[in-house]
Design an enzyme around this catalytic site. Structure first.
Site, PDB file in Angstrom:
ATOM      1  N   ARG A  14     -46.989 -74.467  52.214  1.00 56.18           N
ATOM      2  CA  ARG A  14     -46.711 -74.433  53.647  1.00 56.18           C
ATOM      3  C   ARG A  14     -45.505 -75.303  53.956  1.00 56.18           C
ATOM      4  NH1 ARG A  14     -52.035 -74.354  57.303  1.00 56.18           N
ATOM      5  NH2 ARG A  14     -52.612 -73.101  55.492  1.00 56.18           N
ATOM      6  N   SER A  98     -51.173 -69.745  58.878  1.00 57.18           N
ATOM      7  CA  SER A  98     -52.438 -69.875  59.604  1.00 57.18           C
ATOM      8  C   SER A  98     -52.199 -70.279  61.059  1.00 57.18           C
ATOM      9  CB  SER A  98     -53.350 -70.873  58.882  1.00 57.18           C
ATOM     10  OG  SER A  98     -54.616 -70.924  59.474  1.00 57.18           O
ATOM     11  N   LYS A 108     -51.004 -68.306  50.561  1.00 60.94           N
ATOM     12  CA  LYS A 108     -52.308 -68.571  49.980  1.00 60.94           C
ATOM     13  C   LYS A 108     -52.446 -67.646  48.780  1.00 60.94           C
ATOM     14  CE  LYS A 108     -54.445 -69.877  54.378  1.00 60.94           C
ATOM     15  NZ  LYS A 108     -55.542 -69.621  55.360  1.00 60.94           N
ATOM     16  N   ASP A 245     -54.237 -66.376  61.201  1.00 59.63           N
ATOM     17  CA  ASP A 245     -54.437 -65.421  60.107  1.00 59.63           C
ATOM     18  C   ASP A 245     -55.853 -64.865  60.104  1.00 59.63           C
ATOM     19  OD1 ASP A 245     -55.460 -67.915  59.332  1.00 59.63           O
ATOM     20  OD2 ASP A 245     -55.071 -67.576  57.210  1.00 59.63           O
ATOM     21  N   ASP A 247     -58.828 -65.877  59.579  1.00 58.76           N
ATOM     22  CA  ASP A 247     -59.899 -66.168  58.631  1.00 58.76           C
ATOM     23  C   ASP A 247     -60.927 -67.126  59.223  1.00 58.76           C
ATOM     24  OD1 ASP A 247     -58.280 -68.423  58.578  1.00 58.76           O
ATOM     25  OD2 ASP A 247     -58.293 -68.649  56.404  1.00 58.76           O
ATOM     26  N   ARG A 248     -60.625 -67.706  60.377  1.00 58.50           N
ATOM     27  CA  ARG A 248     -61.590 -68.555  61.087  1.00 58.50           C
ATOM     28  C   ARG A 248     -61.964 -67.911  62.420  1.00 58.50           C
ATOM     29  NH1 ARG A 248     -59.720 -74.031  62.579  1.00 58.50           N
ATOM     30  NH2 ARG A 248     -57.604 -73.205  62.506  1.00 58.50           N
ATOM     31  N   HIS A 330     -64.850 -72.126  59.006  1.00 57.02           N
ATOM     32  CA  HIS A 330     -64.688 -71.272  57.833  1.00 57.02           C
ATOM     33  C   HIS A 330     -66.085 -70.916  57.327  1.00 57.02           C
ATOM     34  CE1 HIS A 330     -60.385 -71.240  56.937  1.00 57.02           C
ATOM     35  NE2 HIS A 330     -60.335 -72.508  57.301  1.00 57.02           N
TER      36      HIS A 330
END
Length: 453
Positions: A14, A98, A108, A245, A247-248, A330
Site C-alpha cells: 500500500r 481498501s 493484496k 473494496d 470485504d468488510r 472482517h
C-alpha cells in the site's frame, strides 16, 4: 518511484500513487510474483480507483514477461478475487487500497485457494526480487497471455448457495456502498434469480475512487451518519455499510444504531454451529467476551487469536474452524476458502432477521452482553514505558490476571482491557469491555490516565 520496503506491509502492499507506487513497480512485482510463487497462471481483479486498472495492467505485463498466463477478472471486490482464486484454483492479486484515501493504491496477494501471502509467507521475497528487477531491468522470456473472464455472476451464485434465504419475509435494506465496490457486487448478489424479497435503498452506488460523499471506512462513526439517517427516514429494517473494496460490512439496526461487529460475530457463529455442530469458532483477543461465551453455550469450541487476518486465517486452517470474526468487521468462512467476505456476513444477517418477525435490535439483543469502549489510540513517546505504568497500576489487585498474547490483556472481575502497540506508529491502542457503561468507563479512564501521564 519510492522504496519498495516502504510500501510492502506485513500483509499487503500500500502506498501513494505515483510517488511511492507506480506502474513500473507494479510490473516488477508482477514478474517477481510469478518467479517467487512459481505461478504459471494467475487471476487479477481491481477496484474502482482511477489508478487500479493501469496498475493491474502493468502487473499483468510483468507476469506475462515471465511466461505466466493471466486471467483478468476486471472490476471486483476483494472477496470476489478470493472467490476467483478459490474456484479457479489460481494464485491471485487484488488491486485496491481498501478504505484508504483516493491517492493510495495497493495489492493484496494470495496463493491458489485464496491462501494469504504475508511477510513470512512469501511477501518479503516478492519485495526483494521486485527491487532487483527494478534495479537491473532483467527481461523475462515472455510468452504469457492475458484473458478476460467475468466471475461476478459465479461469485454471486456461490454466496447465495452458502446462506439459505428462501422463505425470508420481505425486508427493506439500505446499503451504503461508499462509492466503492459494493455498488458493483450488491446488485448482482441481491438481484440474481430467485430474487430476494428485498427492497434495496442504494446509497452511493456510483463507482468513484475519489470518494465524493464520505470515506469508504465504516469503522469510523462519521462515515455511518448518512446510512443511519436513511434507515430512519425510510423505515428500513436494517442498513449495511461496506468499505472501499467491500470485504468488510458494518450493520445498522432499524433504530439507526450501529451494531458491534462482536455482536455480528456471535450471531453468525451461532448460525454456523447449527449447520456444523461442535465446530471451532475463531475470535481475536479484542472481540467481546460474549463471543466465546455464546460459542461454548451453543456447543462450539472458541479459539482466541492475535489481532490480524493472517493469524485468523492460519488458526482457521490449523483447526478447521467453520467461522472467524474480528472487531474490525472482517468475517471469515470455511466454506469460502477460509477467506473473509463482508457480503456473506450480510447475507447471514438478512437470513437471521427474515426468518422471524422481531426487529433486528431485538434479534441482536440475544448476542450483545457487554459494553465496549471501541478502539482508542494514544500517542506516546515510549510504548514500553507507558505499558509498564499500566501494569503497575493494576498489579496486585484481587482477581486481576495478565496475558501477553498480543500486547497486554488485563482481566478482572466483570471487565478486561487490551493495550497493544502499533507496529508502524508511536501509538498504543486500547480496547476495554465491562458489564456496564459505568464500569467500562471507569476502567477505560484509569488506563488512559496511566498511559498519558
Amino acid at each position: 518511484m519510492g522504496d519498495l520496503a516502504k510500501i510492502f506491509k506485513a500483509y499487503d502492499v500500500r502506498g501513494v500513487v505515483p510517488d511511492e507506487f507506480d506502474e513500473d513497480a507494479a510490473e516488477a512485482v508482477g514478474a517477481a510474483f510469478v518467479e517467487v510463487i512459481g505461478a504459471d497462471r494467475l487471476v487479477l481483479a481491481h477496484d474502482m480507483r482511477s489508478s487500479s486498472g493501469p496498475l493491474a495492467a502493468a502487473f499483468a505485463r510483468g507476469a506475462t514477461s515471465r511466461g505466466a498466463d493471466v486471467v483478468h477478472a476486471g472490476l471486483g471486490s476483494t472477496d470476489l478475487l478470493y472467490y476467483a482464486s478459490g474456484s479457479l484454483g489460481l494464485p491471485g492479486v487484488m488491486f485496491t487500497a481498501s478504505h484508504n484515501p483516493a491517492r493510495y493504491n495497493g495489492m493484496k496477494m494470495c496463493r491458489a485457494g485464496a491462501v494469504p501471502i504475508g511477510g513470512d509467507t512469501g511477501l518479503t521475497e516478492i519485495r526483494d526480487r521486485a527491487a532487483e528487477i527494478l534495479k537491473d531491468g532483467a527481461a523475462g522470456p515472455g510468452g504469457g497471455t492475458v484473458t478476460g473472464q467475468d466471475v461476478l455472476a459465479g461469485y454471486a451464485r456461490h454466496l447465495r448457495t452458502l446462506v439459505d434465504l428462501t422463505g425470508i419475509r420481505p425486508l427493506k435494506v439500505v446499503v451504503d456502498a461508499g462509492n466503492g465496490m459494493a455498488g458493483h457486487t450488491v446488485p448482482e448478489v441481491f438481484g440474481q434469480e430467485p430474487k430476494l424479497p428485498v427492497e434495496l435503498v442504494p446509497l452511493y452506488f456510483e463507482l468513484d475512487g475519489t470518494f465524493p460523499n464520505h470515506e469508504a471506512n465504516p469503522i469510523e462513526p462519521e462515515n455511518l451518519r448518512d446510512l443511519q439517517k436513511a434507515v430512519i427516514d425510510t423505515g428500513a429494517d436494517l442498513g449495511l455499510a461496506f468499505d472501499g473494496d467491500a470485504d468488510r460490512c458494518w450493520v445498522v439496526d432499524e433504530r439507526g444504531e450501529s451494531v458491534s461487529p462482536s455482536t455480528i460475530t456471535a450471531l453468525v457463529a451461532a448460525r454456523e454451529l447449527v449447520k456444523h455442530p461442535g465446530s471451532v469458532i475463531i475470535h481475536n483477543l479484542i472481540t467481546s467476551q460474549g463471543v466465546p461465551e455464546i460459542v461454548a453455550e451453543r456447543g462450539g469450541t472458541p479459539v482466541r487469536t492475535r489481532v490480524g487476518h493472517s493469524f485468523i486465517k492460519a488458526e482457521m486452517a490449523r483447526t478447521g474452524a467453520v467461522f472467524g470474526g474480528e472487531h474490525s468487521a472482517h468475517y471469515y468462512f470455511r466454506d469460502f476458502w477460509f477467506a473473509d467476505s463482508g457480503m456473506l456476513a450480510a447475507l447471514h444477517v438478512l437470513a437471521a432477521l427474515g426468518e422471524q418477525d422481531r426487529p433486528l435490535s431485538e434479534v441482536l439483543a440475544d448476542y450483545a452482553r457487554y459494553t465496549a469502549s471501541g478502539e482508542i489510540n494514544s500517542t506516546v513517546a515510549d510504548q514500553a514505558a507507558a505499558t509498564a505504568r499500566v501494569r503497575e497500576t493494576f498489579a496486585g489487585r484481587d482477581g486481576v490476571t495478565f496475558d501477553e498474547l498480543d500486547g497486554m490483556t488485563v482481566s478482572g472481575p466483570g471487565w478486561w482491557f487490551n493495550l497493544r502497540p502499533s507496529n508502524t506508529e508511536p501509538l498504543l491502542r486500547l480496547n476495554a469491555e465491562a458489564a456496564d457503561e459505568i464500569q467500562m468507563a471507569a476502567i477505560r479512564d484509569e488506563v488512559l490516565a496511566a498511559v498519558r501521564s
